[in-house]
Scaffold this motif. Structure first.
Motif, short mmCIF file in Angstrom:
data_model
loop_
_atom_site.label_atom_id
_atom_site.label_comp_id
_atom_site.label_asym_id
_atom_site.label_seq_id
_atom_site.Cartn_x
_atom_site.Cartn_y
_atom_site.Cartn_z
N GLU A 152 14.39 20.93 49.32
CA GLU A 152 14.20 21.07 50.87
C GLU A 152 12.82 21.41 51.20
OE1 GLU A 152 17.42 23.92 52.46
OE2 GLU A 152 17.14 24.71 50.50
N HIS A 153 12.51 20.73 52.43
CA HIS A 153 11.24 20.74 52.91
C HIS A 153 10.12 20.58 52.11
CE1 HIS A 153 13.61 22.80 56.30
NE2 HIS A 153 14.15 23.46 55.15
N GLY A 154 10.26 19.51 51.43
CA GLY A 154 9.15 19.13 50.36
C GLY A 154 8.85 19.89 48.93
N LYS A 155 10.07 20.84 48.79
CA LYS A 155 9.79 21.73 47.57
C LYS A 155 11.05 21.56 46.90
CE LYS A 155 6.85 25.15 49.97
NZ LYS A 155 7.04 26.19 50.66
N VAL A 156 11.10 21.70 45.52
CA VAL A 156 12.06 21.95 44.72
C VAL A 156 12.12 23.29 44.29
CG1 VAL A 156 10.85 21.03 42.75
CG2 VAL A 156 13.63 21.16 42.65
N GLY A 157 13.20 24.02 44.32
CA GLY A 157 13.32 25.42 43.81
C GLY A 157 14.50 25.24 43.03
N LEU A 158 14.10 25.82 41.68
CA LEU A 158 15.22 25.95 40.39
C LEU A 158 15.01 27.08 39.88
CD1 LEU A 158 13.65 24.90 37.96
CD2 LEU A 158 13.55 22.93 39.01
N GLU A 159 16.02 27.50 38.95
CA GLU A 159 16.32 28.55 38.02
C GLU A 159 16.47 27.69 36.80
OE1 GLU A 159 19.38 32.18 37.77
OE2 GLU A 159 18.23 32.05 39.78
N TYR A 160 15.67 28.22 35.86
CA TYR A 160 15.98 27.60 34.47
C TYR A 160 15.63 28.74 33.23
CZ TYR A 160 10.65 27.75 33.86
OH TYR A 160 9.33 28.08 33.33
N ASP A 161 16.22 28.31 32.15
CA ASP A 161 16.09 29.15 31.11
C ASP A 161 14.78 28.53 30.05
OD1 ASP A 161 16.40 30.03 28.34
OD2 ASP A 161 18.49 29.52 28.12
N PRO A 162 13.98 29.33 29.91
CA PRO A 162 12.86 28.99 29.26
C PRO A 162 12.90 28.86 27.78
CG PRO A 162 12.18 31.14 29.80
CD PRO A 162 13.58 30.57 30.75
N ALA A 163 14.09 29.33 27.32
CA ALA A 163 14.25 29.06 25.94
C ALA A 163 14.94 27.49 25.63
CB ALA A 163 15.20 29.81 25.39
N ARG A 164 15.32 26.97 26.83
CA ARG A 164 15.71 25.50 26.78
C ARG A 164 14.98 24.31 27.45
NH1 ARG A 164 22.09 26.78 28.54
NH2 ARG A 164 22.77 27.56 26.58
N VAL A 165 14.23 24.85 28.27
CA VAL A 165 13.36 23.77 28.83
C VAL A 165 12.12 24.60 29.42
CG1 VAL A 165 14.55 24.13 31.10
CG2 VAL A 165 13.55 22.06 30.74
N ASN A 166 11.01 23.93 29.38
CA ASN A 166 9.87 24.64 29.74
C ASN A 166 9.25 23.95 31.07
OD1 ASN A 166 7.70 22.30 29.15
ND2 ASN A 166 8.18 22.97 26.99
N ARG A 167 7.98 24.57 31.64
CA ARG A 167 7.70 24.12 32.96
C ARG A 167 7.08 22.86 32.82
NH1 ARG A 167 3.36 27.36 36.23
NH2 ARG A 167 1.98 25.60 36.33
N ALA A 168 6.64 22.51 31.84
CA ALA A 168 5.80 21.15 31.46
C ALA A 168 6.92 20.05 31.55
CB ALA A 168 5.08 21.06 30.47
N GLU A 169 8.16 20.22 30.89
CA GLU A 169 9.12 19.36 30.86
C GLU A 169 9.76 19.36 32.33
OE1 GLU A 169 11.55 19.51 26.74
OE2 GLU A 169 11.08 21.51 27.68
N ILE A 170 9.86 20.08 33.05
CA ILE A 170 10.28 20.13 34.58
C ILE A 170 9.46 19.17 35.17
CG2 ILE A 170 10.60 21.24 36.60
CD1 ILE A 170 11.80 23.54 34.60
N GLU A 171 7.95 19.57 34.99
CA GLU A 171 6.97 18.71 35.81
C GLU A 171 7.13 17.26 35.33
OE1 GLU A 171 3.41 20.79 35.44
OE2 GLU A 171 4.04 22.58 36.48
N ARG A 172 7.24 16.97 34.23
CA ARG A 172 7.44 15.47 33.83
C ARG A 172 8.60 15.00 34.55
NH1 ARG A 172 5.30 17.61 28.87
NH2 ARG A 172 7.45 17.97 28.03
N LEU A 173 9.45 15.50 34.54
CA LEU A 173 10.78 14.93 35.05
C LEU A 173 10.40 14.82 36.82
CD1 LEU A 173 13.76 17.37 33.95
CD2 LEU A 173 13.32 14.96 33.38
N ILE A 174 9.79 15.66 37.32
CA ILE A 174 9.40 15.20 38.69
C ILE A 174 8.57 14.16 38.89
CG2 ILE A 174 7.90 16.47 40.51
CD1 ILE A 174 9.07 19.06 39.59
N ALA A 175 7.36 13.89 37.93
CA ALA A 175 6.64 12.97 37.98
C ALA A 175 7.41 11.34 37.46
CB ALA A 175 5.50 12.90 37.09
N ARG A 176 8.37 11.61 36.64
CA ARG A 176 9.04 10.28 36.51
C ARG A 176 10.05 9.99 37.58
NH1 ARG A 176 11.06 12.47 31.35
NH2 ARG A 176 9.36 12.50 30.26
N ALA A 177 10.42 10.88 38.39
CA ALA A 177 11.02 10.67 39.53
C ALA A 177 10.29 9.93 40.83
CB ALA A 177 11.75 11.87 40.16
N GLY A 178 9.03 10.10 40.67
CA GLY A 178 8.16 9.52 41.67
C GLY A 178 7.35 10.40 42.50
N PHE A 179 7.24 11.69 42.43
CA PHE A 179 6.64 12.69 42.85
C PHE A 179 5.46 13.17 42.15
CE2 PHE A 179 11.17 13.00 44.55
CZ PHE A 179 10.82 13.11 45.70
#
Length: 94
Positions: free
Chosen positions: A46-73
């Motif tokens: 919403e409003h140019g932001k993604v808010g999420l809740e994640y389990d750092p034992a399963r996924v890390n912030r760097a992986e999330i940021e890579r997903l965002i970049a691959r999506a075109g942001f």
């Protein structure tokens, strides 16, 4: 994407500003990518932001940021905190 072990997990709330080419196709790509990640419990865009809740034992912030970049942001400012019912209530409706 919840399971019985969620109550034993320390989730992290994160809000990431999305910069760049934010068209409907990129947003759909981001939704699909985040939905496929096992360690992300919930998210919203919403409003140019993604808010999420994640389990750092399963996924890390760097992986999330890579997903965002691959999506075109591009990743902008990032705010992170331990997930809690109080924190969720404070940020509800942002």
């Amino acid at each position: 994407m919840s399971n019985a072990d969620d109550s034993l997990t320390d989730f992290v709330d994160i809000t990431i500003a999305l910069e760049g080419a934010g068209d409907a196709v990129a947003e759909k790509s981001l939704i699909d990518a985040l939905s496929a990640v096992e360690g992300i419990r919930e998210f919203s865009i919403e409003h140019g932001k993604v808010g999420l809740e994640y389990d750092p034992a399963r996924v890390n912030r760097a992986e999330i940021e890579r997903l965002i970049a691959r999506a075109g942001f591009r990743v902008g400012d990032v705010v992170s905190a331990a997930a809690s019912p109080i924190n969720d209530a404070l940020h509800e409706g942002e």
